[in-house]
Design an enzyme around this catalytic site. Sequence first.
Site: not given
Ligand code: GLN
Length: 453
Positions: A58, A133, A157
């Site tokens: 990532k 994400s 995410s």
């Molecule tokens: N969707 C969540 C957010 O937007 C989690 C994101 C994540 O786990 N990095 O914060």
Amino acid sequence: ITIADLVRESYKRIEEVDGKVQAFLTLDEERALARAEELQNKMGTDEGLLYGMPIGVKDNIVTKELRTTAASKILGNFDPIYNATVADKLHAADAITIGKLNMDEFAMGSSTENSHFAKTRNPWNLDTVPGGSSGGSAAAVAAGEVPFSLGSDTGGSIRQPASFCGVVGLKPTYGRVSRFGLIAFASSLDQIGPITTNVEDNAYLLEAIAGLDPNDSTSANVDVPKYRSALTGDIKGLKVAVPKEYLGEGVSEEVRQSVREALKVLEGLGATIDEVSLPHSKYGVATYYLLSSSEASANLARFDGIRYGYRAENAENLIDLYKKTRAEGFGDEVKRRIMLGTYALSSGYYDAYYKKAQKVRTLIKQDFEKVFEDYDVIVGPTTPTPAFKIGEQIDDPLTMYANDILTIPVNLAGVPGISVPAGLSEGGLPLGLQIIGKHFDESTVYRVAHAYE
Ligand code: GLN
């Protein structure tokens, strides 16, 4: 077959499908082939746990000399001078980094639509999102571009995109994996974790990246077991808790149905199933957005146009340079979080929002601890629905935030959670089963996931 062949296979597949899937942001085949050569020469002597395995990383995990952008314009030209600890550990395990994977900017989002550079698509249906994400990390594995990838999970995410893409994704216990070199979003929640096509591969990858790191004071001094030996298939007598809140309102009927079927499988394998309650979970999303945005507003203060990445032109003075750089360099969602976070931390509001959220976080954590006094794992869905269409939720942040109602409490409690594929929706899209364990008990999570898959 040589290791270089494996690397070429991976690149061949990327060439075939990545024009459509758009999982990768940065690739470097020459470098990967040179590394393959190096590894080929040590064959038979002291091979690492991931010897010769192609892996995608990532793009919020810094990799020396391999561009690392966190999918933000503000880091668009950032070539790190050091490796994240996990990148060093992959190297030590003899893996081969194939490239860097797309994500929501600074890991803020649930669809990978917040990337500054590209919209990754779900390989199961190119009109739908891969989740986020870590959407690039999940899509790359689902599309067969790489067998292994790393994601990061602050509120879901890793697990949510794994669920949307029909792959296996684990968020380890907070402190299990070093965050050194992970571009920080919310430091009290962020964890790096493995995404793979099956549970066994996942266990290998976690074993390779886990452990105490002197460079991360929040990494824990807890032995890293051989997770593979937990994959016995035997879950007789294991006690499974199913929170009633996880099969309630807001969770679609087809998702509930797939969980009921999974529970039958676990029961058939000799586990006992009981309904429990996590009464404070309903405050999870609100608590998470206050705390994670507060931490993000502090963590993102370092991006000022001086130290790294993008710098605005035509600034009149230093303050103007900061302002222009940040106004031009950050996307809308990132700005939304910074504003919310600075507000919640400002004097006069701190007690009402930040401090209150910290207290609710403790209540959420205690809910989990209480259930784990009597049960080995907690099981439920990963997400309330299967993957949605590209564009469908992007203008509606609150709907987007609701994607994580079932994953966020796990981060707030700091416990480990995995998503494993649990059949398909009526529309032919993957669904995920979430298995949550006690602090530092990834072994039991893997054991259940493996027995089920
Ligand atoms: N969707 C969540 C957010 O937007 C989690 C994101 C994540 O786990 N990095 O914060």
